[in-house]
Design an enzyme around this catalytic site. Structure first.
Site, short mmCIF file in Angstrom:
data_model
loop_
_atom_site.label_atom_id
_atom_site.label_comp_id
_atom_site.label_asym_id
_atom_site.label_seq_id
_atom_site.Cartn_x
_atom_site.Cartn_y
_atom_site.Cartn_z
N ASP A 57 0.86 -1.20 0.00
CA ASP A 57 0.00 0.00 0.00
C ASP A 57 0.89 1.25 0.00
OD1 ASP A 57 -2.85 -1.23 1.61
OD2 ASP A 57 -0.95 -2.28 1.66
N HIS A 76 -3.96 -3.45 6.31
CA HIS A 76 -3.81 -3.57 4.86
C HIS A 76 -5.22 -3.72 4.31
CE1 HIS A 76 -2.79 -5.03 0.89
NE2 HIS A 76 -3.41 -6.16 1.12
P1 NAD Z 1 -4.46 -18.37 -5.90
O1 NAD Z 1 -5.82 -18.92 -5.72
O2 NAD Z 1 -3.94 -18.11 -7.27
O3 NAD Z 1 -3.40 -19.32 -5.15
C1 NAD Z 1 -3.61 -19.86 -3.90
C2 NAD Z 1 -2.78 -21.12 -3.83
O4 NAD Z 1 -2.85 -21.62 -2.48
C3 NAD Z 1 -3.27 -22.22 -4.76
O5 NAD Z 1 -2.21 -22.68 -5.58
C4 NAD Z 1 -3.76 -23.30 -3.79
O6 NAD Z 1 -3.59 -24.61 -4.30
C5 NAD Z 1 -2.88 -23.04 -2.58
N1 NAD Z 1 -3.42 -23.63 -1.36
C6 NAD Z 1 -4.68 -23.59 -0.89
N2 NAD Z 1 -4.78 -24.29 0.24
C7 NAD Z 1 -3.54 -24.77 0.52
C8 NAD Z 1 -3.01 -25.56 1.56
N3 NAD Z 1 -3.77 -25.99 2.58
N4 NAD Z 1 -1.71 -25.88 1.51
C9 NAD Z 1 -0.91 -25.46 0.50
N5 NAD Z 1 -1.37 -24.69 -0.52
C10 NAD Z 1 -2.67 -24.37 -0.51
O7 NAD Z 1 -4.42 -17.01 -5.03
P2 NAD Z 1 -3.37 -15.81 -5.17
O8 NAD Z 1 -3.90 -14.78 -6.10
O9 NAD Z 1 -2.02 -16.36 -5.37
O10 NAD Z 1 -3.50 -15.18 -3.70
C11 NAD Z 1 -3.04 -15.92 -2.58
C12 NAD Z 1 -3.41 -15.20 -1.30
O11 NAD Z 1 -2.70 -13.95 -1.22
C13 NAD Z 1 -4.90 -14.85 -1.18
O12 NAD Z 1 -5.27 -14.98 0.18
C14 NAD Z 1 -4.93 -13.40 -1.60
O13 NAD Z 1 -6.06 -12.73 -1.10
C15 NAD Z 1 -3.65 -12.93 -0.95
N6 NAD Z 1 -3.11 -11.67 -1.45
C16 NAD Z 1 -2.57 -10.85 -0.52
C17 NAD Z 1 -2.04 -9.66 -0.91
C18 NAD Z 1 -1.49 -8.75 0.15
O14 NAD Z 1 -1.18 -7.59 -0.15
N7 NAD Z 1 -1.34 -9.22 1.39
C19 NAD Z 1 -2.01 -9.29 -2.27
C20 NAD Z 1 -2.53 -10.16 -3.20
C21 NAD Z 1 -3.08 -11.38 -2.77
#
Ligand code: NAD
Length: 324
Positions: A158, A185
């Protein structure tokens, strides 16, 4: 090849990334291309995807500094990690608030965190999955690690968005603008307008009302744009990944290289800025090989303090309803 000496199997700069979705794999790619770690392990539940991503990354190693990359669903592969980055989670749906994701992602952390700590008991955890402040708290509770070793990626991204948007208005490079977004955030993040400066010249000295409701120059529209950015990127391309990956890779570099750089990350803030709850929120922190060694307590205006405390109260309420 004639072997002259054995090769160490545990590296001081080993990183594990759990979750190789859009965000996790972008982080892995960013770490790999910047030569930050000597070893990286990717963990996910989707075996085929893991295998494909592993091959794709490994085939690029001839163009970069060498590193060892492994991948699998078995957490034994993560053993000896200096840093474990958790991006596994359910993705935010269009129109869904970050706090709505809480219980779904808490359940995922219940599966992951104990296994990471079992194989790397001295690791530092960097939580990226949303809602990141809440999940950093959950990870801290589940891990049993000291609080300075559990970090949420927080408002580092951010703050970067904020600095970029400010830089466009000032027409200077984003690195030459200093500005901080602290707190949650997400929707209730707090822009510290009193701390925005270029080369020590403070925006508030030029315009004392900057960021307030009396401001005729409408600086606060930049903060509204920061909040909207994540939703807008999801609407336009499905998920945010590149800025997040770079944000996490600089945090990784600070930890692995013990740089003591200051970044806005989510940490335990009870007692800071008048917060009376055991919650994680972002404040500028000094990062190094032991995690967070110091917190920089900025001088906030009364309004900024009130907003920060309000986020803490909201988080505490949600936290107390979580089952874990
Ligand atoms: P995505 O759906 O593309 O990927 C998530 C991955 O997690 C998948 O590959 C899935 O198989 C894996 N997963 C789910 N459960 C699991 C488990 N128990 N063990 C191991 N792996 C597991 O999602 P993304 O776009 O990569 O986003 C991931 C996370 O990051 C989300 O929670 C999203 O909201 C968050 N995010 C945070 C920020 C931030 O600024 N903090 C920014 C973007 C995304």
């Amino acid at each position: 090849m004639q072997t002259k000496a054995s090769v160490d199997t545990v590296s001081g700069t080993k990183v594990t990334v759990v979750g190789v979705g859009q965000v996790g794999i972008s982080i892995a790619f960013s770490i790999m291309t910047q030569g930050i770690a000597s070893e990286m392990t990717l963990v996910d539940v989707m075996e085929d995807k893991l295998k494909g991503e592993l091959m794709d990354l490994q085939h690029g190693l001839t163009f970069l500094d060498n590193m060892k990359i492994t991948a699998g669903s078995d957490y034994a592969l993560s053993a000896g990690s200096k840093l474990c980055i958790v991006t596994a989670g359910a993705q935010m749906r269009e129109g869904e608030s970050r706090l709505d994701l809480d219980q779904r992602n808490t359940n995922i952390l219940k599966d992951i965190i104990p296994k990471l700590v079992q194989y790397s008991p001295d690791t530092i955890l960097l939580i990226v999955s949303d809602p990141v402040d809440l999940l950093a708290y959950v990870a801290w509770k589940l891990s049993g690690l000291p609080k300075e070793r559990v970090i949420g990626s927080g408002t580092n991204v951010d703050s970067s968005r904020f600095r970029f948007l400010l830089s466009e208005r000032f027409d200077v490079a984003p690195t030459s603008i200093h500005g901080w977004i602290i707190g949650e955030h997400g929707d209730s993040s707090v822009p510290v307008w009193s701390g925005v400066d270029v080369a020590g010249v403070r925006l508030r000295d030029l315009n004392p009302a900057a960021g307030t409701s009396e401001d005729t120059e409408n600086w606060n529209s930049i903060h509204r744009q920061v909040i909207q950015s994540a939703y807008e990127i999801i609407r336009l391309k499905g998920y945010p990944s590149w800025a997040m990956a770079l944000s996490v890779s600089v945090l990784t570099r600070a930890i692995l290289n013990n740089t003591r750089n200051v970044y806005a990350v989510s940490t335990f803030v009870e007692g800071i800025h008048g917060v009376q709850y055991p919650v994680f929120l972002s404040v500028p922190c000094v990062l190094g090989e032991n995690g967070i060694t110091d917190v920089i307590q900025q001088t906030l205006t009364e309004d900024e303090r009130t907003q920060f405390q309000k986020s803490a109260a909201t988080l505490n309420e949600v936290q107390s309803n979580l089952v874990f």
